[in-house]
Design a protein around this motif. Sequence first.
Motif, PDB file in Angstrom:
ATOM      1  N   UNK A   9       0.840  -1.201   0.000  1.00  0.00           N
ATOM      2  CA  UNK A   9       0.000   0.000   0.000  1.00  0.00           C
ATOM      3  C   UNK A   9       0.877   1.254   0.000  1.00  0.00           C
ATOM      4  N   UNK A  10       2.030   1.150   0.603  1.00  0.00           N
ATOM      5  CA  UNK A  10       2.997   2.244   0.614  1.00  0.00           C
ATOM      6  C   UNK A  10       4.387   1.695   0.351  1.00  0.00           C
ATOM      7  N   UNK A  11       5.171   2.447  -0.426  1.00  0.00           N
ATOM      8  CA  UNK A  11       6.536   2.033  -0.712  1.00  0.00           C
ATOM      9  C   UNK A  11       7.422   3.266  -0.757  1.00  0.00           C
ATOM     10  N   UNK A  12       8.454   3.256   0.065  1.00  0.00           N
ATOM     11  CA  UNK A  12       9.463   4.307   0.016  1.00  0.00           C
ATOM     12  C   UNK A  12      10.746   3.668  -0.494  1.00  0.00           C
ATOM     13  N   UNK A  13      11.327   4.258  -1.524  1.00  0.00           N
ATOM     14  CA  UNK A  13      12.522   3.683  -2.112  1.00  0.00           C
ATOM     15  C   UNK A  13      13.536   4.773  -2.397  1.00  0.00           C
ATOM     16  N   UNK A  14      14.777   4.367  -2.493  1.00  0.00           N
ATOM     17  CA  UNK A  14      15.830   5.323  -2.813  1.00  0.00           C
ATOM     18  C   UNK A  14      15.933   5.497  -4.322  1.00  0.00           C
ATOM     19  N   UNK A  15      16.242   6.684  -4.713  1.00  0.00           N
ATOM     20  CA  UNK A  15      16.459   6.979  -6.128  1.00  0.00           C
ATOM     21  C   UNK A  15      17.459   6.000  -6.718  1.00  0.00           C
ATOM     22  N   UNK A  16      17.103   5.450  -7.896  1.00  0.00           N
ATOM     23  CA  UNK A  16      17.988   4.518  -8.572  1.00  0.00           C
ATOM     24  C   UNK A  16      17.671   3.057  -8.325  1.00  0.00           C
ATOM     25  N   UNK A  17      16.864   2.778  -7.311  1.00  0.00           N
ATOM     26  CA  UNK A  17      16.473   1.393  -7.026  1.00  0.00           C
ATOM     27  C   UNK A  17      15.311   0.985  -7.917  1.00  0.00           C
ATOM     28  N   UNK A  18      15.142  -0.336  -8.077  1.00  0.00           N
ATOM     29  CA  UNK A  18      13.991  -0.872  -8.805  1.00  0.00           C
ATOM     30  C   UNK A  18      12.871  -1.196  -7.822  1.00  0.00           C
ATOM     31  N   UNK A  19      11.629  -1.040  -8.289  1.00  0.00           N
ATOM     32  CA  UNK A  19      10.485  -1.407  -7.453  1.00  0.00           C
ATOM     33  C   UNK A  19       9.499  -2.239  -8.267  1.00  0.00           C
ATOM     34  N   UNK A  63      11.074   3.829 -20.932  1.00  0.00           N
ATOM     35  CA  UNK A  63      11.417   2.409 -20.990  1.00  0.00           C
ATOM     36  C   UNK A  63      11.861   1.865 -19.632  1.00  0.00           C
ATOM     37  N   UNK A  64      11.874   2.728 -18.611  1.00  0.00           N
ATOM     38  CA  UNK A  64      12.144   2.210 -17.260  1.00  0.00           C
ATOM     39  C   UNK A  64      10.920   1.509 -16.678  1.00  0.00           C
ATOM     40  N   UNK A  65       9.775   1.753 -17.313  1.00  0.00           N
ATOM     41  CA  UNK A  65       8.517   1.178 -16.851  1.00  0.00           C
ATOM     42  C   UNK A  65       8.181  -0.050 -17.689  1.00  0.00           C
ATOM     43  N   UNK A  66       7.774  -1.131 -17.012  1.00  0.00           N
ATOM     44  CA  UNK A  66       7.306  -2.317 -17.722  1.00  0.00           C
ATOM     45  C   UNK A  66       6.250  -2.991 -16.865  1.00  0.00           C
ATOM     46  N   UNK A  67       5.451  -3.822 -17.506  1.00  0.00           N
ATOM     47  CA  UNK A  67       4.407  -4.531 -16.770  1.00  0.00           C
ATOM     48  C   UNK A  67       4.185  -5.872 -17.427  1.00  0.00           C
ATOM     49  N   UNK A  68       3.785  -6.811 -16.616  1.00  0.00           N
ATOM     50  CA  UNK A  68       3.408  -8.117 -17.145  1.00  0.00           C
ATOM     51  C   UNK A  68       2.207  -8.635 -16.368  1.00  0.00           C
ATOM     52  N   UNK A  69       1.554  -9.596 -17.005  1.00  0.00           N
ATOM     53  CA  UNK A  69       0.416 -10.242 -16.368  1.00  0.00           C
ATOM     54  C   UNK A  69       0.503 -11.718 -16.684  1.00  0.00           C
ATOM     55  N   UNK A  70       0.374 -12.540 -15.694  1.00  0.00           N
ATOM     56  CA  UNK A  70       0.502 -13.981 -15.880  1.00  0.00           C
ATOM     57  C   UNK A  70      -0.789 -14.683 -15.467  1.00  0.00           C
ATOM     58  N   UNK A  80      12.200   0.572 -13.083  1.00  0.00           N
ATOM     59  CA  UNK A  80      13.644   0.414 -12.891  1.00  0.00           C
ATOM     60  C   UNK A  80      14.292   1.775 -12.675  1.00  0.00           C
ATOM     61  N   UNK A  81      15.352   1.774 -11.902  1.00  0.00           N
ATOM     62  CA  UNK A  81      16.154   2.996 -11.681  1.00  0.00           C
ATOM     63  C   UNK A  81      15.229   4.166 -11.356  1.00  0.00           C
ATOM     64  N   UNK A  82      14.482   4.030 -10.287  1.00  0.00           N
ATOM     65  CA  UNK A  82      13.449   5.016  -9.958  1.00  0.00           C
ATOM     66  C   UNK A  82      14.020   6.424  -9.851  1.00  0.00           C
ATOM     67  N   UNK A  83      13.189   7.377 -10.253  1.00  0.00           N
ATOM     68  CA  UNK A  83      13.503   8.794 -10.176  1.00  0.00           C
ATOM     69  C   UNK A  83      12.468   9.470  -9.282  1.00  0.00           C
ATOM     70  N   UNK A  84      12.796  10.653  -8.794  1.00  0.00           N
ATOM     71  CA  UNK A  84      11.875  11.347  -7.892  1.00  0.00           C
ATOM     72  C   UNK A  84      10.557  11.664  -8.574  1.00  0.00           C
ATOM     73  N   UNK A  85      10.598  11.901  -9.888  1.00  0.00           N
ATOM     74  CA  UNK A  85       9.340  12.218 -10.588  1.00  0.00           C
ATOM     75  C   UNK A  85       8.422  11.001 -10.720  1.00  0.00           C
ATOM     76  N   UNK A  86       8.925   9.819 -10.338  1.00  0.00           N
ATOM     77  CA  UNK A  86       8.074   8.624 -10.347  1.00  0.00           C
ATOM     78  C   UNK A  86       7.168   8.571  -9.110  1.00  0.00           C
ATOM     79  N   UNK A  87       7.434   9.420  -8.143  1.00  0.00           N
ATOM     80  CA  UNK A  87       6.607   9.437  -6.927  1.00  0.00           C
ATOM     81  C   UNK A  87       5.166   9.759  -7.295  1.00  0.00           C
TER      82      UNK A  87
END
Lengths: 117, 116
Positions: A9-19, A63-70, A80-87
């Motif tokens: 429900x909430x995720x805090x991550x450091x810039x540059x990490x993948x989520x 292209x840092x964003x991707x999604x899949x459904x199985x 990938x490589x999260x940026x602050x603007x992804x918040x």
Amino acid sequence: GAGVSQSPSNKVTEKGKDVELRCDPISGHTALYWYRQSLGQGLEFLIYFQGNSAPDKSGLPSDRFSAERTGGSVSTLTIQRTQQEDSAVYLCASSLGTGGGYNYGYTFGSGTRLTVV
Amino acid sequence: AQSVTQLDSHVSVSEGTPVLLRCNYSSSYSPSLFWYVQHPNKGLQLLLKYTSAATLVKGINGFEAEFKKSETSFHLTKPSAHMSDAAEYFCVVSDGAGAGSYQLTFGKGTKLSVIP
């Protein structure tokens, strides 16, 4: 399940990490959607799945964003490589489908609030 | 192409008085129209939807909306506001046919405040 479930429900991550953000749609809903809700931006469409395939990925911002459904069920949105603007709050929705020009309507999950620090 | 304009970013009413949240749309096809409500830190909840049946649509919690094609409007109303109605409301359009019919276009939202 009874509703659309999203985790975490909430995720805090450091810039540059993948989520990875997870969405578990309503059982039997063939269509699944990801939206992003940013402060001051409203809701923007990211990607749409019909079954396991994604006919429309046009909303993915980079292209840092991707999604899949199985299995026609659970979907994962990866940034990938999260940026602050992804918040933002990432919302998932599912529906029975949209065939015949009739829109069944969507059920939204409560969202994942992503904060990139 | 489809678009939605919510004419007011913020509406404030007194408890027990009528609510009017305005929405205009444009759509290339016969649209489906929705109103969603979002309470603080909660997900989006469907209030009501119009899908080419009756033009006056009744939703949950006493809300209703009227589809007016000639005015390209889908305003949301409620006769008497309750404190629990305080939330953000989104008008949403989906083209009724064509390849884009699955995609929802959201308005920027109207924040409703209810004064005791």
